[in-house]
Design an enzyme around this catalytic site. Sequence first.
Site, PDB file in Angstrom:
ATOM      1  N   GLY A   1       9.567   7.592  13.618  1.00  0.00           N
ATOM      2  CA  GLY A   1       9.813   8.934  13.100  1.00  0.00           C
ATOM      3  C   GLY A   1       9.401  10.081  14.014  1.00  0.00           C
ATOM      4  O   GLY A   1       9.735  10.116  15.199  1.00  0.00           O
TER       5      GLY A   1
ATOM      6  N   ASP B   1      -1.028   3.224  16.443  1.00  0.00           N
ATOM      7  CA  ASP B   1      -0.223   2.899  15.257  1.00  0.00           C
ATOM      8  C   ASP B   1      -0.593   1.482  14.801  1.00  0.00           C
ATOM      9  O   ASP B   1      -1.213   0.730  15.556  1.00  0.00           O
ATOM     10  CB  ASP B   1       1.281   2.963  15.625  1.00  0.00           C
ATOM     11  CG  ASP B   1       2.178   3.237  14.417  1.00  0.00           C
ATOM     12  OD1 ASP B   1       2.829   4.288  14.380  1.00  0.00           O
ATOM     13  OD2 ASP B   1       2.235   2.378  13.509  1.00  0.00           O
TER      14      ASP B   1
ATOM     15  N   ASP C   1      -5.635   0.449  12.519  1.00  0.00           N
ATOM     16  CA  ASP C   1      -5.363   0.843  11.131  1.00  0.00           C
ATOM     17  C   ASP C   1      -6.238   2.064  10.819  1.00  0.00           C
ATOM     18  O   ASP C   1      -7.452   1.941  10.625  1.00  0.00           O
ATOM     19  CB  ASP C   1      -5.683  -0.321  10.187  1.00  0.00           C
ATOM     20  CG  ASP C   1      -5.453   0.052   8.725  1.00  0.00           C
ATOM     21  OD1 ASP C   1      -5.150   1.235   8.445  1.00  0.00           O
ATOM     22  OD2 ASP C   1      -5.587  -0.838   7.869  1.00  0.00           O
TER      23      ASP C   1
ATOM     24  N   TYR D   1      -0.092  12.898  -2.371  1.00  0.00           N
ATOM     25  CA  TYR D   1       0.495  13.248  -1.063  1.00  0.00           C
ATOM     26  C   TYR D   1       0.360  14.748  -0.752  1.00  0.00           C
ATOM     27  O   TYR D   1      -0.263  15.109   0.263  1.00  0.00           O
ATOM     28  CB  TYR D   1       1.962  12.791  -0.992  1.00  0.00           C
ATOM     29  CG  TYR D   1       2.608  13.124   0.335  1.00  0.00           C
ATOM     30  CD1 TYR D   1       2.400  12.326   1.456  1.00  0.00           C
ATOM     31  CD2 TYR D   1       3.384  14.267   0.489  1.00  0.00           C
ATOM     32  CE1 TYR D   1       2.961  12.649   2.686  1.00  0.00           C
ATOM     33  CE2 TYR D   1       3.949  14.598   1.710  1.00  0.00           C
ATOM     34  CZ  TYR D   1       3.738  13.777   2.806  1.00  0.00           C
ATOM     35  OH  TYR D   1       4.288  14.109   4.021  1.00  0.00           O
TER      36      TYR D   1
ATOM     37  N   LYS E   1      -2.153  16.829   2.139  1.00  0.00           N
ATOM     38  CA  LYS E   1      -1.593  17.713   3.168  1.00  0.00           C
ATOM     39  C   LYS E   1      -2.125  19.140   3.038  1.00  0.00           C
ATOM     40  O   LYS E   1      -2.228  19.864   4.026  1.00  0.00           O
ATOM     41  CB  LYS E   1      -0.065  17.683   3.090  1.00  0.00           C
ATOM     42  CG  LYS E   1       0.541  16.308   3.394  1.00  0.00           C
ATOM     43  CD  LYS E   1       0.262  15.892   4.828  1.00  0.00           C
ATOM     44  CE  LYS E   1       0.887  14.551   5.188  1.00  0.00           C
ATOM     45  NZ  LYS E   1       0.700  14.217   6.595  1.00  0.00           N
TER      46      LYS E   1
HETATM   47  P1  NAD Z   1       7.282   7.387   9.630  1.00  0.00           P
HETATM   48  O1  NAD Z   1       7.103   6.449   8.493  1.00  0.00           O
HETATM   49  O2  NAD Z   1       8.544   7.337  10.391  1.00  0.00           O
HETATM   50  O3  NAD Z   1       6.060   7.245  10.657  1.00  0.00           O
HETATM   51  C1  NAD Z   1       4.733   7.070  10.212  1.00  0.00           C
HETATM   52  C2  NAD Z   1       3.994   6.181  11.204  1.00  0.00           C
HETATM   53  O4  NAD Z   1       2.653   6.017  10.725  1.00  0.00           O
HETATM   54  C3  NAD Z   1       4.602   4.779  11.347  1.00  0.00           C
HETATM   55  O5  NAD Z   1       4.806   4.458  12.704  1.00  0.00           O
HETATM   56  C4  NAD Z   1       3.563   3.869  10.723  1.00  0.00           C
HETATM   57  O6  NAD Z   1       3.507   2.577  11.285  1.00  0.00           O
HETATM   58  C5  NAD Z   1       2.292   4.651  10.970  1.00  0.00           C
HETATM   59  N1  NAD Z   1       1.230   4.234  10.053  1.00  0.00           N
HETATM   60  C6  NAD Z   1       1.362   3.940   8.726  1.00  0.00           C
HETATM   61  N2  NAD Z   1       0.186   3.496   8.244  1.00  0.00           N
HETATM   62  C7  NAD Z   1      -0.693   3.504   9.278  1.00  0.00           C
HETATM   63  C8  NAD Z   1      -2.055   3.139   9.395  1.00  0.00           C
HETATM   64  N3  NAD Z   1      -2.762   2.674   8.347  1.00  0.00           N
HETATM   65  N4  NAD Z   1      -2.656   3.284  10.604  1.00  0.00           N
HETATM   66  C9  NAD Z   1      -1.945   3.727  11.671  1.00  0.00           C
HETATM   67  N5  NAD Z   1      -0.649   4.081  11.623  1.00  0.00           N
HETATM   68  C10 NAD Z   1      -0.032   3.966  10.435  1.00  0.00           C
HETATM   69  O7  NAD Z   1       7.038   8.826   8.993  1.00  0.00           O
HETATM   70  P2  NAD Z   1       7.273  10.305   9.551  1.00  0.00           P
HETATM   71  O8  NAD Z   1       8.203  10.954   8.611  1.00  0.00           O
HETATM   72  O9  NAD Z   1       7.561  10.334  11.004  1.00  0.00           O
HETATM   73  O10 NAD Z   1       5.847  10.932   9.261  1.00  0.00           O
HETATM   74  C11 NAD Z   1       4.990  11.421  10.276  1.00  0.00           C
HETATM   75  C12 NAD Z   1       4.073  12.462   9.658  1.00  0.00           C
HETATM   76  O11 NAD Z   1       4.858  13.591   9.251  1.00  0.00           O
HETATM   77  C13 NAD Z   1       3.338  11.976   8.397  1.00  0.00           C
HETATM   78  O12 NAD Z   1       2.010  12.439   8.432  1.00  0.00           O
HETATM   79  C14 NAD Z   1       4.097  12.642   7.275  1.00  0.00           C
HETATM   80  O13 NAD Z   1       3.297  12.854   6.130  1.00  0.00           O
HETATM   81  C15 NAD Z   1       4.507  13.944   7.932  1.00  0.00           C
HETATM   82  N6  NAD Z   1       5.664  14.578   7.273  1.00  0.00           N
HETATM   83  C16 NAD Z   1       6.861  13.927   7.217  1.00  0.00           C
HETATM   84  C17 NAD Z   1       7.926  14.536   6.565  1.00  0.00           C
HETATM   85  C18 NAD Z   1       9.260  13.878   6.452  1.00  0.00           C
HETATM   86  O14 NAD Z   1      10.102  14.378   5.668  1.00  0.00           O
HETATM   87  N7  NAD Z   1       9.552  12.826   7.179  1.00  0.00           N
HETATM   88  C19 NAD Z   1       7.753  15.805   5.984  1.00  0.00           C
HETATM   89  C20 NAD Z   1       6.503  16.426   6.068  1.00  0.00           C
HETATM   90  C21 NAD Z   1       5.464  15.811   6.732  1.00  0.00           C
END
Ligand code: NAD
Length: 269
Positions: free
Chosen positions: A12, A32, A45, A157, A161
């Site tokens: 992501g 990660d 983790d 959630y 944040k």
């Molecule tokens: P994603 O699921 O694509 O990526 C999240 C990553 O976190 C993954 O690679 C996963 O393996 C890793 N992860 C999960 N649990 C973990 C752990 N225990 N230890 C280490 N790594 C771990 O999600 P994303 O959408 O790219 O989210 C990235 C950030 O952006 C997050 O903090 C999310 O809350 C924030 N965010 C996302 C959105 C959205 O719409 N996608 C919106 C607002 C904020």
Amino acid sequence: MKTIAITGAASGIGRATAAQLQSEGHRTIGVDVNKADTTESLIADLSTPDGRKAAVDGILEHCDGKLDGFVPCAGLSGLPDRPGSLLVSLNYFGTVEMIDGLHDALAASGEASVVALSSNSTTTAPGLPMQLVEALATGDEEAARAVGDKTGSIMAYPATKMALARWLRERAVKEEWIGRGINMNAIAPGKTETAMVAEGMADPAIGPHMDKFPMPIGRNGKPEEIASLICFLLGPTARFFVGSVIFIDGGTDALLRTNDFPTAFPIPS
Ligand code: NAD
């Protein structure tokens, strides 16, 4: 060439950020639970204190004690069968403890940046549980986990944040951070097409509600669009940003909270 650490770098927004930074010639250290396609990739983790300690130690070793940027992206969204305590430990403590643990290495850079991932759910999720925000602000992980489990992960959630944005704004302006050349800011993305959103959309209880969320721009965000903002905030032309929370959400916050910001500052009595 800068050295920048990114958590959640395997997917992501974190993955897109690492790819853009690498294309600009920077060195990236990914952290990660899965292997990331970064210059160096550490598996940890971040939902556990031991995992966070191992991640901080690993980053410090790889950057030789001098880090130019940190982007804590690792996070999980709320799902009906996911405990709220997991989000408390990963989204909040997995971010703030990592930032704290890297403080001295960031200060050693002289011109470092931290860009944290908040969310537009902080201002657009109705009924955000402030009791969890307050529990997180005490810094007591076990107590906050108990409140998180009572709250459930769906409403935990946005609380994680909001607590993160507040933690960051409180520190960003202090001598210990901006006085040491560390610019800290947060971004608040709206719905962006990543694995996290795909997981929510696939859930029969959550998916239909996510689809109804108003997006004035008429589409979801792309991870590369969020990564561009992060990379700008990490760069030399963004040094005047300190403690800002920047919304990048296709207009959702402006639509739902039109007149709530800016607000007037009352004359102190
Ligand atoms: P994603 O699921 O694509 O990526 C999240 C990553 O976190 C993954 O690679 C996963 O393996 C890793 N992860 C999960 N649990 C973990 C752990 N225990 N230890 C280490 N790594 C771990 O999600 P994303 O959408 O790219 O989210 C990235 C950030 O952006 C997050 O903090 C999310 O809350 C924030 N965010 C996302 C959105 C959205 O719409 N996608 C919106 C607002 C904020």
